[in-house]
Structures are given as structure tokens and as C-alpha cells.
Design a protein around this motif. Structure first.
Motif, PDB file in Angstrom:
ATOM      1  N   SER A 154      92.297  57.998  -6.047  1.00 24.30           N
ATOM      2  CA  SER A 154      92.291  56.837  -5.148  1.00 24.30           C
ATOM      3  C   SER A 154      93.511  56.813  -4.233  1.00 24.30           C
ATOM      4  O   SER A 154      93.542  56.094  -3.232  1.00 24.30           O
ATOM      5  N   LEU A 155      94.543  57.602  -4.569  1.00 24.72           N
ATOM      6  CA  LEU A 155      95.764  57.619  -3.770  1.00 24.72           C
ATOM      7  C   LEU A 155      95.656  58.614  -2.620  1.00 24.72           C
ATOM      8  O   LEU A 155      94.905  59.592  -2.694  1.00 24.72           O
ATOM      9  N   ASP A 156      96.422  58.342  -1.578  1.00 19.55           N
ATOM     10  CA  ASP A 156      96.569  59.320  -0.504  1.00 19.55           C
ATOM     11  C   ASP A 156      97.237  60.565  -1.092  1.00 19.55           C
ATOM     12  O   ASP A 156      98.085  60.455  -1.986  1.00 19.55           O
ATOM     13  N   ARG A 157      96.885  61.737  -0.573  1.00 19.24           N
ATOM     14  CA  ARG A 157      97.354  62.980  -1.200  1.00 19.24           C
ATOM     15  C   ARG A 157      98.872  63.136  -1.174  1.00 19.24           C
ATOM     16  O   ARG A 157      99.433  63.862  -1.984  1.00 19.24           O
ATOM     17  N   CYS A 158      99.544  62.483  -0.240  1.00 15.91           N
ATOM     18  CA  CYS A 158     101.008  62.572  -0.191  1.00 15.91           C
ATOM     19  C   CYS A 158     101.676  61.257  -0.599  1.00 15.91           C
ATOM     20  O   CYS A 158     102.853  61.021  -0.290  1.00 15.91           O
ATOM     21  N   ASP A 159     100.924  60.402  -1.303  1.00 12.38           N
ATOM     22  CA  ASP A 159     101.502  59.155  -1.821  1.00 12.38           C
ATOM     23  C   ASP A 159     102.548  59.488  -2.889  1.00 12.38           C
ATOM     24  O   ASP A 159     102.410  60.461  -3.632  1.00 12.38           O
ATOM     25  N   ALA A 160     103.587  58.669  -2.953  1.00 12.96           N
ATOM     26  CA  ALA A 160     104.665  58.917  -3.915  1.00 12.96           C
ATOM     27  C   ALA A 160     104.170  58.933  -5.355  1.00 12.96           C
ATOM     28  O   ALA A 160     104.767  59.569  -6.225  1.00 12.96           O
ATOM     29  N   GLY A 161     103.065  58.246  -5.611  1.00 14.88           N
ATOM     30  CA  GLY A 161     102.539  58.191  -6.976  1.00 14.88           C
ATOM     31  C   GLY A 161     101.698  59.385  -7.356  1.00 14.88           C
ATOM     32  O   GLY A 161     101.339  59.552  -8.531  1.00 14.88           O
ATOM     33  N   CYS A 162     101.377  60.240  -6.391  1.00 15.06           N
ATOM     34  CA  CYS A 162     100.557  61.425  -6.681  1.00 15.06           C
ATOM     35  C   CYS A 162     101.446  62.535  -7.234  1.00 15.06           C
ATOM     36  O   CYS A 162     102.423  62.953  -6.600  1.00 15.06           O
ATOM     37  N   THR A 163     101.103  63.028  -8.419  1.00 16.25           N
ATOM     38  CA  THR A 163     101.949  64.030  -9.090  1.00 16.25           C
ATOM     39  C   THR A 163     101.296  65.402  -9.230  1.00 16.25           C
ATOM     40  O   THR A 163     101.962  66.373  -9.599  1.00 16.25           O
ATOM     41  N   CYS A 220     102.964  68.341   1.058  1.00 16.70           N
ATOM     42  CA  CYS A 220     103.685  67.104   1.379  1.00 16.70           C
ATOM     43  C   CYS A 220     105.149  67.413   1.720  1.00 16.70           C
ATOM     44  O   CYS A 220     105.407  68.150   2.663  1.00 16.70           O
ATOM     45  N   GLY A 221     106.084  66.920   0.942  1.00 20.22           N
ATOM     46  CA  GLY A 221     107.496  67.135   1.246  1.00 20.22           C
ATOM     47  C   GLY A 221     107.931  68.583   1.152  1.00 20.22           C
ATOM     48  O   GLY A 221     108.951  68.980   1.733  1.00 20.22           O
ATOM     49  N   ASN A 222     107.167  69.411   0.437  1.00 22.86           N
ATOM     50  CA  ASN A 222     107.502  70.837   0.285  1.00 22.86           C
ATOM     51  C   ASN A 222     106.667  71.742   1.194  1.00 22.86           C
ATOM     52  O   ASN A 222     106.721  72.962   1.063  1.00 22.86           O
ATOM     53  N   ALA A 223     105.921  71.133   2.117  1.00 17.93           N
ATOM     54  CA  ALA A 223     104.980  71.919   2.924  1.00 17.93           C
ATOM     55  C   ALA A 223     105.678  72.947   3.805  1.00 17.93           C
ATOM     56  O   ALA A 223     105.106  73.997   4.115  1.00 17.93           O
ATOM     57  N   ASN A 224     106.913  72.673   4.219  1.00 16.32           N
ATOM     58  CA  ASN A 224     107.618  73.605   5.110  1.00 16.32           C
ATOM     59  C   ASN A 224     108.262  74.779   4.383  1.00 16.32           C
ATOM     60  O   ASN A 224     108.835  75.658   5.024  1.00 16.32           O
ATOM     61  N   LEU A 225     108.169  74.808   3.054  1.00 17.29           N
ATOM     62  CA  LEU A 225     108.801  75.897   2.315  1.00 17.29           C
ATOM     63  C   LEU A 225     108.134  77.248   2.581  1.00 17.29           C
ATOM     64  O   LEU A 225     108.799  78.291   2.541  1.00 17.29           O
TER      65      LEU A 225
END
Length: 509
Positions: A67-76, A97-102
């Protein structure tokens, strides 16, 4: 190859270089050495381009809470679409998400490794010869490439890929120098371009490997294990007779030259005497030639400084646009395997066209045309809907054709533009600038997530600026190579001055 033997006989009469005269301009020995060395450009292409398939963009959703957006902080945790790729760097290590540029960062680090490899192995080749560093580079490329396929940490993968890149840069610089040092002047123009064709074929075959090997580890292993065959270079590749001679090993140079002459069916009876006499002449003239240029000499005088800056920018264009457009095609819509295969297949006629264009129209017009072709085709993409993936890929492929003409051209153009005393450092500096272009290429190619039109605009405008810069460079075809720094400063100025003087004279009449 009787025609070649007859040609060599005539060449021997006018050649002033006893080393080239001994082994000939081109014969079976040269062809066999090139046939052995050229295939190492396959792994050069595979390793530089493999990120297209190792770390492509993939669709994903939040697995821990749908139910969460794929880059929501609650998605683990995430679920990945594996319909095209079974596994990728992205899915293996959750580079989203935050690691996409790696993934892009890993490719930038890889391209930095190519730069480091060119510098390090270029120095080693000057100190220890061409063959030992080449063999060492192949061994490192094999070990680190295979190691990158079996490790369990992303950052260890990045480090191993960096070392693979250092080795790959080493194979590039040592092999190109070796080929250019054995091929006669009449054929260097042709072979400097033919040297690029295995790279084009490597880019093409990469799509085939990736199509059948959908797991990134399998693909990385397959592309790396090929280097096992190149361990044979220890026995098959001869040392450059020019290096042996300049390093004082006259006996070694004579041995290699006699082997080459026998294979090329040329006389060997005077080789030792000719080379020993040549060594004595070089020793007598050593004091006169002791002055060597350095990188600062490229910028000391106004004309040389301008030519250096214009040429270096065009190398930057090639590094940015060639690798950037290749990766951009991987981000375009449609089937990624077909897109890469088609664009790579079109590089080959572009490279062959380069041979004709440089001979028929010279270096200057060829580079202006190829950069303009890339610039216009890439800018056109900005005016095409993103949904028209086939047209986008077609235009990007035309842009890649332009770069496949530009890259061999700048290699030869720079070699003819820089004077002898700073030719190596000049080409080395320009090549380093090209690597900076290739380092930022992954990030430019990924800017489509910001704005669809941004990557093609950058990949279009930069080559057009490069084409504009070429207008200020002199044509080098048919002109003697500049030898001294004074020659380098005057080259190009004389033509302008002569044209101006002619105009004044015409005005008087």
C-alpha cells in the motif's frame, strides 16, 4: 602476399628509418601481430559497456507494504520486475530510491579507473617495454573481472571493477602504442582506424551475451573469462623493436627485426650493421635532442595553447557523447537488446566510413561533419515524443555513428597536430580529458528522470560546440608532422599568414 613484398622493396629505397626499413612497412609479420593484439579490444568494449545490462533501470514495487509508495520511508524491501532481467545489480543490492545513483557512480568510478590505467601503464610501458605491462594488465583484467562476478558486496564489486578498469586502460594504451610502433607510416592512418573495429564488434556481441545470460553474475563472468586466451600474449606478442632500440637493447631489437624481416621475406644480412650504425648516430645526436617537452609546453604559447584547448575539448566530446549516447539507448523505450545491437551494428559502417572521409576530405572536415551529425540527431530527439521509442533509438543510433567517426579521427588528428617533443604528453592529456567526459556520461544519460529532453539536449549541444571549435584548428593532412615546439606554434599560423598575404597581393592588382 607477393604484392606486399614487392612494395616493401620499393619502400626500403626511400625510408630513412633503418628500424622501419628492416621490418618493412606492412607484411605478414605485422598482420599476424595485429591479428593477435586486436582481439583484446573485445573485452575493452565489454567491460566499458556492460553496465547497460549489469545495472539497467528496472520496475519495482514495495514488497514490505504494497500500500506504500515504493520510495516511502516505511518501505523496507522491494519486488522487482524480472521479465527482462533475471537479476541485476539493482535487484541484488536494492539500489533503488536513495541508492539509485550508486549504479551510475560505479560506472563513473570504472571510467576513472580507465584514466588511471592509461597513466600508470603508459609510464610502465615507457620504463619496462610494451609486452610485460600488456601481459600484467591482461592478468589483472582476468582475475578482477572474474572476482567481480562472485563477490557478495556491492562496494567490493565496485573496487574490483575499478581494478578491472585500470587493467583495461592498460591494455588499450600498451596495445595501441605497440601497433603504431611497428606499422609503417604509409599504413598507420588505416590501422589506427582498423584498431577500433574489434571494439565495435565487442559492443555488438555484448548484446548477444546479455540476451542469453540474463543473470548479471553469469554475464560478468562470461565477459571476463575470455581474457584467459590472452595469457598467450606472453609467448605470441613480440616486444616493440623501437622500444628495445631506444632503451639501449640493440641486440634485442636486431633479433626482433630479423624475425620480422624473415616473415616478411625481406633481406636480413645488413640489419645488424644498419641498426648499430643508427645507434651510434643517435648517441652522437643525443645532446641535441636531450630537450624534452612537458605538459606545460602545450599551453606556453598562444597558438599552441588554443589548439590544445580546442583538441582537448573535442576529446571530451567523444568521451561524453560516445559512452553517454550508448548508455542513453539503454534507457530508451523498446527492447534493450535490440536497441543496443542495432546501434552497435551501425558503429561499424561509421568506423569504416571514417577511413574514406579522412582520406578524401581531411581530418578537419571529417570531425566537423561527424560532430554535427551527432549534435543534430540528438537535439532532434528532444522534439520527438518519448512514446516514439523506435524513432528515438534510430536518432540516437545516428548520433552514435557520428561518434564512431569522431573518435578515430581525434586520435589521428591529435597525433598529427601535436609536435613530436610533446606528442605523447599531448595525446595523453587529451585522452585524460576524454575520460572525464566518460565519467559524467552515466549521470547525463540518467537525467531523463528529471526531464525527458535533458540528456539528448546535452548530448546534442556539446558535439556542436566541439564542431565549432574545430573551425579554429588547421588541417593536418598532407603536411609534415611538426617536430619542435616552434613548429607546433607556427603550424596553422603560417597558412593564415600566407592567405592574408595572398589577399593583400590580390588587392594590389
Amino acid at each position: 602476399m607477393k604484392f606486399a613484398a614487392k612494395k616493401e622493396e620499393s619502400d626500403r629505397k626511400w625510408s630513412l628509418d633503418p628500424i622501419q626499413r628492416a621490418m618493412g612497412q606492412l607484411g605478414w609479420w605485422h598482420i599476424l601481430v595485429c591479428a593477435v593484439v586486436f582481439p583484446l579490444k573485445f573485452p575493452v568494449a565489454w567491460h566499458q559497456m556492460s553496465i547497460i545490462f549489469l545495472g539497467p533501470s528496472v520496475n519495482y514495487t514495495c514488497a514490505s507494504d504494497p500500500s506504500l509508495d515504493r520510495c516511502d520511508a516505511g518501505c523496507t524491501s522491494w519486488t522487482y520486475d524480472n521479465s527482462t532481467f533475471a537479476t541485476t545489480l539493482t535487484s541484488e543490492w536494492d539500489l533503488v530510491c536513495g541508492n539509485a545513483n550508486l549504479v551510475k557512480l560505479s560506472q563513473t568510478i570504472f571510467m576513472f579507473g580507465i584514466l588511471v590505467g592509461g597513466v600508470v601503464f603508459g609510464s610502465l610501458a615507457d620504463k619496462y617495454g610494451r609486452r610485460p605491462p600488456l601481459v600484467i594488465a591482461v592478468i589483472i583484467q582476468l582475475v578482477t573481472g572474474v572476482g567481480a562476478a562472485v563477490i557478495g558486496s556491492f562496494w567490493v564489486f565496485v573496487v574490483l571493477r575499478f581494478l578491472t578498469a585500470v587493467a583495461t586502460g592498460g591494455t588499450m594504451v600498451t596495445s595501441f602504442v605497440l601497433v603504431m610502433e611497428i606499422i609503417g607510416p604509409k599504413w598507420r592512418e588505416l590501422f589506427s582506424v582498423l584498431y577500433q573495429i574489434p571494439f565495435n564488434l565487442g559492443h555488438l556481441t555484448l548484446a548477444g551475451f546479455a540476451y542469453f545470460l540474463r543473470e548479471w553474475r553469469q554475464l560478468q563472468f562470461a565477459l571476463s573469462i575470455f581474457s584467459v586466451l590472452m595469457l598467450s600474449y606472453y609467448w605470441l606478442v613480440p616486444e616493440s623493436p623501437r622500444y628495445l632500440f631506444t632503451s639501449g637493447n640493440v641486440d634485442g631489437a636486431v633479433t626482433v627485426l630479423e624475425q620480422a624481416a624473415k616473415r616478411n621475406k625481406l633481406p636480413t644480412d645488413t640489419i645488424r650493421n644498419d641498426i648499430e650504425q643508427y645507434a651510434k648516430e643517435k648517441t652522437r645526436n643525443a645532446s641535441a635532442n636531450a630537450s624534452k617537452g612537458n605538459v606545460l609546453d602545450l599551453f606556453r604559447t598562444p597558438n599552441m595553447r588554443a589548439k590544445t584547448l580546442y583538441m582537448c575539448f573535442n576529446w571530451f566530446v567523444c568521451g561524453l557523447a560516445f559512452f553517454g549516447v550508448a548508455q542513453y539507448i539503454g534507457h530508451a523505450g523498446g527492447d534493450i537488446y535490440t536497441n543496443v545491437a542495432i546501434s552497435a551494428a551501425l558503429e561499424l559502417p561509421g568506423t569504416l566510413l571514417c577511413i574514406y572521409m579522412m582520406k578524401a576530405y581531411g581530418r578537419k572536415k571529417t570531425l566537423i561533419f561527424s560532430n554535427t551529425l551527432t549534435g543534430i540527431s540528438m537535439l532532434a530527439i528532444a522534439f520527438v515524443p518519448s512514446s516514439a521509442s523506435a524513432l528515438n533509438v534510430g536518432l540516437a543510433s545516428v548520433g552514435l555513428i557520428g561518434m564512431s567517426i569522431s573518435f578515430p579521427t581525434v586520435y589521428l588528428y591529435a597525433g598529427e597536430l601535436f609536435p613530436t617533443v610533446v606528442r605523447n604528453v599531448g595525446i595523453g592529456t587529451a585522452s585524460m580529458i576524454a575520460r572525464f567526459g566518460s565519467m559524467i556520461a552515466p549521470f547525463v544519460a540518467g537525467m531523463g528522470s528529471i526531464a525527458y529532453w535533458l540528456p539528448p539536449c546535452i548530448f546534442g549541444l556539446v558535439p556542436l560546440v566541439g564542431a565549432f571549435c574545430v573551425f579554429f584548428l588547421p588541417e593536418t593532412q598532407g603536411h609534415p608532422l611538426p617536430e619542435t615546439l616552434e613548429d607546433g606554434e607556427n603550424f596553422g599560423k603560417r597558412h593564415t599568414a600566407a592567405s592574408g598575404a595572398a589577399g593583400v597581393e590580390n588587392g594590389k592588382h
